[in-house]
Design a protein around this motif. Structure first.
Motif, PDB file in Angstrom:
ATOM      1  N   ARG A 141       0.833  -1.213   0.000  1.00 43.27           N
ATOM      2  CA  ARG A 141       0.000   0.000   0.000  1.00 43.27           C
ATOM      3  C   ARG A 141       0.864   1.259   0.000  1.00 43.27           C
ATOM      4  NH1 ARG A 141      -3.959  -3.485   2.643  1.00 43.27           N
ATOM      5  NH2 ARG A 141      -2.688  -3.565   4.531  1.00 43.27           N
ATOM      6  N   ASP A 142       2.043   1.201   0.641  1.00 38.88           N
ATOM      7  CA  ASP A 142       2.947   2.348   0.601  1.00 38.88           C
ATOM      8  C   ASP A 142       3.448   2.577  -0.824  1.00 38.88           C
ATOM      9  OD1 ASP A 142       4.822   4.364   1.884  1.00 38.88           O
ATOM     10  OD2 ASP A 142       6.279   3.005   0.968  1.00 38.88           O
ATOM     11  N   THR A 143       3.646   1.500  -1.564  1.00 43.06           N
ATOM     12  CA  THR A 143       4.166   1.609  -2.926  1.00 43.06           C
ATOM     13  C   THR A 143       3.100   2.042  -3.920  1.00 43.06           C
ATOM     14  OG1 THR A 143       5.728  -0.182  -2.409  1.00 43.06           O
ATOM     15  CG2 THR A 143       5.452   0.388  -4.731  1.00 43.06           C
ATOM     16  N   PHE A 144       1.901   1.482  -3.796  1.00 40.16           N
ATOM     17  CA  PHE A 144       0.867   1.711  -4.809  1.00 40.16           C
ATOM     18  C   PHE A 144      -0.260   2.642  -4.361  1.00 40.16           C
ATOM     19  CE2 PHE A 144       2.912  -2.247  -6.050  1.00 40.16           C
ATOM     20  CZ  PHE A 144       3.110  -2.046  -7.401  1.00 40.16           C
ATOM     21  N   GLY A 145      -0.275   2.998  -3.093  1.00 41.04           N
ATOM     22  CA  GLY A 145      -1.350   3.864  -2.622  1.00 41.04           C
ATOM     23  C   GLY A 145      -2.691   3.169  -2.687  1.00 41.04           C
ATOM     24  N   ASN A 146      -3.725   3.929  -2.944  1.00 36.98           N
ATOM     25  CA  ASN A 146      -5.074   3.392  -3.079  1.00 36.98           C
ATOM     26  C   ASN A 146      -5.502   3.529  -4.541  1.00 36.98           C
ATOM     27  OD1 ASN A 146      -7.781   2.782  -3.079  1.00 36.98           O
ATOM     28  ND2 ASN A 146      -8.321   4.099  -1.351  1.00 36.98           N
ATOM     29  N   PRO A 147      -5.423   2.436  -5.309  1.00 39.15           N
ATOM     30  CA  PRO A 147      -5.758   2.517  -6.736  1.00 39.15           C
ATOM     31  C   PRO A 147      -7.211   2.874  -7.005  1.00 39.15           C
ATOM     32  CG  PRO A 147      -5.477   0.230  -6.058  1.00 39.15           C
ATOM     33  CD  PRO A 147      -5.043   1.069  -4.895  1.00 39.15           C
ATOM     34  N   PHE A 148      -8.054   2.799  -5.989  1.00 40.59           N
ATOM     35  CA  PHE A 148      -9.460   3.153  -6.149  1.00 40.59           C
ATOM     36  C   PHE A 148      -9.666   4.664  -6.037  1.00 40.59           C
ATOM     37  CE2 PHE A 148      -9.422  -1.247  -4.840  1.00 40.59           C
ATOM     38  CZ  PHE A 148     -10.392  -1.828  -5.638  1.00 40.59           C
ATOM     39  N   ARG A 149      -8.642   5.368  -5.548  1.00 38.07           N
ATOM     40  CA  ARG A 149      -8.739   6.820  -5.416  1.00 38.07           C
ATOM     41  C   ARG A 149      -7.462   7.474  -5.920  1.00 38.07           C
ATOM     42  NH1 ARG A 149     -11.848   8.363   0.234  1.00 38.07           N
ATOM     43  NH2 ARG A 149     -13.475   6.759   0.103  1.00 38.07           N
ATOM     44  N   CYS A 209       7.631   4.697  -2.597  1.00 33.81           N
ATOM     45  CA  CYS A 209       6.477   5.252  -1.877  1.00 33.81           C
ATOM     46  C   CYS A 209       5.676   6.151  -2.815  1.00 33.81           C
ATOM     47  CB  CYS A 209       6.973   6.051  -0.674  1.00 33.81           C
ATOM     48  SG  CYS A 209       5.727   7.125   0.070  1.00 33.81           S
ATOM     49  N   TRP A 210       4.366   5.956  -2.847  1.00 30.56           N
ATOM     50  CA  TRP A 210       3.541   6.619  -3.874  1.00 30.56           C
ATOM     51  C   TRP A 210       3.554   8.135  -3.734  1.00 30.56           C
ATOM     52  CZ3 TRP A 210      -0.944   9.442  -2.748  1.00 30.56           C
ATOM     53  CH2 TRP A 210      -1.487   9.284  -1.479  1.00 30.56           C
ATOM     54  N   VAL A 211       3.636   8.672  -2.509  1.00 32.61           N
ATOM     55  CA  VAL A 211       3.658  10.128  -2.356  1.00 32.61           C
ATOM     56  C   VAL A 211       4.981  10.684  -2.835  1.00 32.61           C
ATOM     57  CG1 VAL A 211       3.625  12.029  -0.716  1.00 32.61           C
ATOM     58  CG2 VAL A 211       1.965  10.176  -0.492  1.00 32.61           C
ATOM     59  N   VAL A 212       6.086  10.077  -2.415  1.00 31.80           N
ATOM     60  CA  VAL A 212       7.410  10.544  -2.868  1.00 31.80           C
ATOM     61  C   VAL A 212       7.497  10.475  -4.379  1.00 31.80           C
ATOM     62  CG1 VAL A 212       9.885  10.050  -2.794  1.00 31.80           C
ATOM     63  CG2 VAL A 212       8.543   9.927  -0.695  1.00 31.80           C
ATOM     64  N   ASP A 213       6.960   9.398  -4.966  1.00 32.21           N
ATOM     65  CA  ASP A 213       6.961   9.277  -6.431  1.00 32.21           C
ATOM     66  C   ASP A 213       6.165  10.405  -7.094  1.00 32.21           C
ATOM     67  OD1 ASP A 213       8.601   7.097  -6.499  1.00 32.21           O
ATOM     68  OD2 ASP A 213       7.103   5.688  -7.246  1.00 32.21           O
ATOM     69  N   LEU A 214       5.029  10.769  -6.506  1.00 30.20           N
ATOM     70  CA  LEU A 214       4.230  11.852  -7.065  1.00 30.20           C
ATOM     71  C   LEU A 214       4.998  13.173  -7.028  1.00 30.20           C
ATOM     72  CD1 LEU A 214       0.615  11.183  -5.698  1.00 30.20           C
ATOM     73  CD2 LEU A 214       1.374  11.057  -8.074  1.00 30.20           C
TER      74      LEU A 214
END
Length: 219
Positions: A141-149, A209-214
Motif C-alpha cells: 500500500r505504501d508503494t501503490f497507494g489506493n488505486p481506487f482513489r 512510496c507513492w507520495v514521494v513518487d508523485l
C-alpha cells in the motif's frame, strides 16, 4: 477486489492479482526490494544487490556492476541465492512478485522457528508467516497507494522544498522526514487528506512510496 478489501487485506497475493496489468515494472520491482530490505537489514551483500536492483528499476544500473554481482552470486564459495539473482535479471510481473514475497515470508518463518522443530511448532511458524504477509501488504500500500482513489497531484505542490525533501529521502532510503514533507506540501497548497495523512502516518516507507513518487514525477 473492492476498496474496503484493498485497505484491509492481509495477504499480498489478491492485491497483486488486482494490480495485474495496472502496475509498472518499476513499481513491482521496488515493492519486492522494499520487502527484502526490511528482512535483511544487516546483510552487506544483500544491501548491495538491492541497491543495484533499485537502480535497475530506475534505468540507472550499469551492466558491469550487475554482471560482477551475478558472478559473485554464482561463485560456489558464495552460494546461489535465488531471490538475489531474480532481482538482478528478471523482468517483474505480478506472478513473479507474488512468488518472491511468499518465499521471503517463509524465510522469515524458518529463521524464527528452527526447521527441526517445525513439526512441533507449525502453528507458531504459520503465525509468523501471516504476520510477515501483513507487513508486506503495508509495504504494498505504501508503494501503490489506493488505486481506487487516484490522486490528481497539482504541479504547484512541487515546490523546491518539497522536491528537495523527496529527492533526499529517495536517494538515502531514509524516510524519517516524511512528516516534514507533509508540512512542505501543505504550505504549497496541498489539501489532499490522503497525501498528507500518508506522510504523517506510521509507515514504514520504502523507495517507490507513492507520495514521494508523485512529488518526484515518477511512475
Amino acid at each position: 477486489m473492492t476498496e474496503a478489501e484493498w485497505l484491509t487485506c492481509a495477504e499480498p497475493a489478491p492485491m497483486l492479482e488486482f494490480l495485474r496489468g495496472r502496475a509498472s515494472d518499476r513499481k513491482l520491482r521496488l515493492f519486492v526490494c522494499g520487502c527484502v530490505r526490511q528482512t535483511h537489514l544487516n546483510a552487506e551483500q544483500t544491501n548491495r544487490v538491492l541497491r543495484v536492483a533499485e537502480d535497475i528499476a530506475d534505468g540507472l544500473a550499469v551492466d558491469k556492476e550487475r554482471n560482477e554481482l551475478l558472478e559473485a552470486l554464482y561463485d560456489p564459495e558464495e552460494g546461489i541465492d535465488a531471490i538475489h539473482i531474480d532481482l538482478l535479471i528478471r523482468s517483474p510481473n505480478t506472478r513473479w512478485v507474488d512468488e518472491r514475497v511468499a518465499d521471503e515470508a517463509r524465510v522469515v518463518g524458518f529463521q524464527t522457528v528452527p526447521f527441526q522443530s517445525l513439526n512441533h511448532r507449525r502453528t507458531e511458524w504459520q503465525k509468523i508467516v501471516q504476520s510477515e504477509h501483513a507487513r508486506q501488504t503495508t509495504t504494498l500500500r505504501d508503494t501503490f497507494g489506493n488505486p481506487f482513489r487516484p490522486i490528481t497531484f497539482s504541479p504547484e505542490w512541487r515546490t523546491g522544498t518539497a522536491v528537495s525533501l523527496a529527492q533526499q529521502m529517495y536517494e538515502s532510503r531514509d524516510f524519517g522526514t516524511m512528516p516534514i514533507l507533509a508540512d512542505a506540501l501543505q504550505d504549497a497548497g496541498c489539501d489532499s487528506a490522503d497525501v498528507l495523512d500518508h506522510c504523517r502516518g506510521e509507515g514504514p516507507h520504502v523507495r517507490g512510496c507513492w507520495v514521494v513518487d508523485l512529488v518526484l514525477g515518477k511512475a
